[in-house]
Structure formats: C-alpha cells, structure tokens
Scaffold this motif. Structure first.
Motif, mmCIF file in Angstrom:
data_model
loop_
_atom_site.group_PDB
_atom_site.id
_atom_site.type_symbol
_atom_site.label_atom_id
_atom_site.label_comp_id
_atom_site.label_asym_id
_atom_site.label_seq_id
_atom_site.Cartn_x
_atom_site.Cartn_y
_atom_site.Cartn_z
ATOM 1 N N ASN A 79 0.841 -1.183 0.000
ATOM 2 C CA ASN A 79 0.000 0.000 0.000
ATOM 3 C C ASN A 79 0.884 1.243 0.000
ATOM 4 O OD1 ASN A 79 -2.485 1.421 0.120
ATOM 5 N ND2 ASN A 79 -2.202 1.724 2.310
ATOM 6 N N VAL A 80 0.533 2.212 -0.841
ATOM 7 C CA VAL A 80 1.304 3.444 -0.912
ATOM 8 C C VAL A 80 0.347 4.626 -0.976
ATOM 9 C CG1 VAL A 80 1.523 3.339 -3.427
ATOM 10 C CG2 VAL A 80 3.169 4.637 -2.128
ATOM 11 N N VAL A 81 0.698 5.706 -0.286
ATOM 12 C CA VAL A 81 -0.056 6.957 -0.333
ATOM 13 C C VAL A 81 0.932 8.054 -0.696
ATOM 14 C CG1 VAL A 81 -1.444 8.613 0.954
ATOM 15 C CG2 VAL A 81 -1.692 6.171 1.412
ATOM 16 N N LEU A 82 0.641 8.788 -1.764
ATOM 17 C CA LEU A 82 1.533 9.830 -2.261
ATOM 18 C C LEU A 82 0.768 11.125 -2.448
ATOM 19 C CD1 LEU A 82 3.194 7.736 -5.108
ATOM 20 C CD2 LEU A 82 4.160 8.208 -2.856
ATOM 21 N N ILE A 83 1.433 12.243 -2.209
ATOM 22 C CA ILE A 83 0.879 13.559 -2.520
ATOM 23 C C ILE A 83 1.950 14.304 -3.296
ATOM 24 C CG2 ILE A 83 0.080 15.774 -1.616
ATOM 25 C CD1 ILE A 83 -1.073 14.279 0.763
ATOM 26 N N GLY A 84 1.561 14.801 -4.467
ATOM 27 C CA GLY A 84 2.513 15.515 -5.293
ATOM 28 C C GLY A 84 1.821 16.244 -6.433
ATOM 29 N N ARG A 85 2.632 16.866 -7.273
ATOM 30 C CA ARG A 85 2.126 17.623 -8.420
ATOM 31 C C ARG A 85 2.430 16.883 -9.715
ATOM 32 N NH1 ARG A 85 0.131 22.356 -7.053
ATOM 33 N NH2 ARG A 85 0.788 23.266 -5.088
ATOM 34 N N ILE A 135 7.388 14.557 -6.172
ATOM 35 C CA ILE A 135 7.210 14.475 -4.726
ATOM 36 C C ILE A 135 8.530 14.833 -4.061
ATOM 37 C CG2 ILE A 135 6.616 12.974 -2.797
ATOM 38 C CD1 ILE A 135 5.109 11.236 -4.878
ATOM 39 N N ASP A 136 8.516 15.895 -3.262
ATOM 40 C CA ASP A 136 9.734 16.321 -2.566
ATOM 41 C C ASP A 136 10.022 15.388 -1.402
ATOM 42 O OD1 ASP A 136 10.097 18.491 -4.241
ATOM 43 O OD2 ASP A 136 8.937 19.839 -2.961
ATOM 44 N N ARG A 137 11.293 15.045 -1.261
ATOM 45 C CA ARG A 137 11.737 14.266 -0.107
ATOM 46 C C ARG A 137 11.941 15.216 1.062
ATOM 47 N NH1 ARG A 137 16.587 10.558 -2.552
ATOM 48 N NH2 ARG A 137 15.366 9.563 -4.202
ATOM 49 N N PRO A 138 11.811 14.704 2.291
ATOM 50 C CA PRO A 138 12.138 15.560 3.445
ATOM 51 C C PRO A 138 13.597 15.989 3.371
ATOM 52 C CG PRO A 138 10.985 13.571 4.143
ATOM 53 C CD PRO A 138 11.304 13.397 2.690
ATOM 54 N N VAL A 139 13.866 17.233 3.708
ATOM 55 C CA VAL A 139 15.215 17.782 3.622
ATOM 56 C C VAL A 139 15.828 17.822 5.016
ATOM 57 C CG1 VAL A 139 16.591 19.784 2.940
ATOM 58 C CG2 VAL A 139 14.541 19.186 1.660
ATOM 59 N N LEU A 170 -2.103 19.526 -7.835
ATOM 60 C CA LEU A 170 -1.771 18.775 -6.631
ATOM 61 C C LEU A 170 -2.792 17.657 -6.441
ATOM 62 C CD1 LEU A 170 0.157 18.724 -4.159
ATOM 63 C CD2 LEU A 170 -1.557 20.099 -2.966
ATOM 64 N N VAL A 171 -2.301 16.407 -6.302
ATOM 65 C CA VAL A 171 -3.184 15.257 -6.120
ATOM 66 C C VAL A 171 -2.631 14.334 -5.038
ATOM 67 C CG1 VAL A 171 -4.055 15.247 -8.494
ATOM 68 C CG2 VAL A 171 -2.084 13.855 -7.917
ATOM 69 N N ALA A 172 -3.542 13.552 -4.466
ATOM 70 C CA ALA A 172 -3.171 12.472 -3.556
ATOM 71 C C ALA A 172 -3.524 11.164 -4.254
ATOM 72 C CB ALA A 172 -3.918 12.592 -2.238
ATOM 73 N N VAL A 173 -2.636 10.197 -4.159
ATOM 74 C CA VAL A 173 -2.835 8.901 -4.803
ATOM 75 C C VAL A 173 -2.702 7.813 -3.753
ATOM 76 C CG1 VAL A 173 -1.904 7.273 -6.494
ATOM 77 C CG2 VAL A 173 -1.952 9.718 -7.020
ATOM 78 N N THR A 210 8.988 0.191 -12.263
ATOM 79 C CA THR A 210 8.249 0.281 -11.010
ATOM 80 C C THR A 210 7.184 1.346 -11.202
ATOM 81 O OG1 THR A 210 10.219 -0.302 -9.735
ATOM 82 C CG2 THR A 210 8.408 0.730 -8.533
ATOM 83 N N ASP A 211 5.925 0.975 -11.004
ATOM 84 C CA ASP A 211 4.792 1.896 -11.155
ATOM 85 C C ASP A 211 3.928 1.836 -9.909
ATOM 86 O OD1 ASP A 211 5.347 2.612 -13.891
ATOM 87 O OD2 ASP A 211 4.547 0.662 -14.486
ATOM 88 N N VAL A 212 3.150 2.889 -9.711
ATOM 89 C CA VAL A 212 2.112 2.892 -8.687
ATOM 90 C C VAL A 212 0.787 2.724 -9.412
ATOM 91 C CG1 VAL A 212 0.942 4.235 -6.905
ATOM 92 C CG2 VAL A 212 3.434 4.360 -7.128
ATOM 93 N N VAL A 213 0.073 1.635 -9.120
ATOM 94 C CA VAL A 213 -1.246 1.407 -9.692
ATOM 95 C C VAL A 213 -2.245 1.996 -8.709
ATOM 96 C CG1 VAL A 213 -2.912 -0.307 -10.482
ATOM 97 C CG2 VAL A 213 -0.463 -0.670 -10.871
ATOM 98 N N ALA A 214 -2.929 3.059 -9.130
ATOM 99 C CA ALA A 214 -3.797 3.817 -8.232
ATOM 100 C C ALA A 214 -5.138 3.129 -8.039
ATOM 101 C CB ALA A 214 -4.015 5.224 -8.778
#
Length: 161
Positions: free
Chosen positions: A3-9, A33-37, A69-72, A92-96
């Motif tokens: 399971n994966v949850v992503l938020i990005g542009r 998707i920005d990584r934590p800095v 901006l979307v959440a997947v 490697t893909d994310v199947v939504a």
C-alpha cells in the motif's frame, strides 16, 4: 502488505489510452514528490509513474493537468521488458486505487482555509477567471450533481499538514 499513499504535483498532462480487448481506459502520469530535507541538505525530488484504470482514469484525463496537486492511494507494481537492444529494463509503477484532486481550477489562493473549486474541464484551468462554486439547490438542500465529477468524493476532515 502493498500500500502506498503519495501527494505531489503532476509533471505533465495525463495521457489516456484504451485497452484493445475491453476498451478500458488507462491513464498514465508522473508526480513530483519532494523528499524531506535534512538541515543544510539539498532538496531532492522523486518522480513515480502513476497508472489509473477505468472510469477514474477518464476523470483524471478530463480534470487534471500539469502542476495540479493530487493524492494517490494505490500499490507498487514492478515489471520488466526487453528493449530494442535486447537489454532487460525493470519498471516500477504505482497502480492507483484512488486519486483525490487536492486542487481545482486556477491555483488555490490562501483564503483562510475556505474551499473554492472550479469544476471546469482541463482546457479552462489556465483561463483567468473567478473560481465557480457548485450551484446550491435550495429546494432540496443539496448540490446539483451535474457540476461534480462522478468519481469525486469530498473530504470533510482537514488535511493534517
């Protein structure tokens, strides 16, 4: 568990195609998707590929555009194929399973948390206009369904970030 949850542009407009047998819609797009800095660290960004199927794919193609901006919510899927040189290429893909539109219409302005959305198709996203509110029907105290996409589900909770 996968399971994966992503938020990005979106990095580009969604691309739609249809399967040959069942004519099911398939949309592909990539998220930034920005990584934590870390302190004094350099900003890094990941660009996962997203695949959406069925009616939700058609809705994504119609209402999403580059920069939105979307959440997947979905799962990771890996695969491989042979390229023209005969080399094996791994994917490697994310199947939504679910795509939430976090921005609508023109870029949201900081308006103290109120939600203004424009339910116009993607062609009108960059047009300078006032965001349109869904029309409220006083007769039965509900929103008219024709202005809301079929797969849209509004979240009542505030996003915790």
């Amino acid at each position: 568990m996968n399971n994966v949850v992503l938020i990005g542009r979106l990095t580009r407009d969604p691309e739609i195609r249809y399967t040959s047998g069942s004519q099911m819609a398939v949309v592909n797009f990539t998220l930034a998707i920005d990584r934590p800095v870390r302190p004094n660290g350099e900003k890094q960004t990941d660009f996962p590929r997203i695949v959406v199927f069925g009616r939700q794919a058609e809705t994504c193609e119609k209402y999403l555009a580059k920069g939105r901006l979307v959440a997947v919510n979905g799962r990771i899927q890996t695969g491989s194929y042979q390229n023209r040189n005969g080399d094996t290429v791994y994917t490697t893909d994310v199947v939504a399973n679910r795509v939430e539109f976090l921005e609508w219409g023109n870029r949201q302005q900081s308006d103290g948390g109120s939600r203004s959305r424009n339910y116009a198709p993607r062609d009108d996203f960059d047009a300078p206009s006032q965001p349109q509110q869904p029309q409220f029907d006083n007769r039965n105290a509900s929103f008219r369904e024709e202005s809301i996409p079929d797969t849209f589900q509004e979240i009542d909770d505030d996003v915790p970030f």
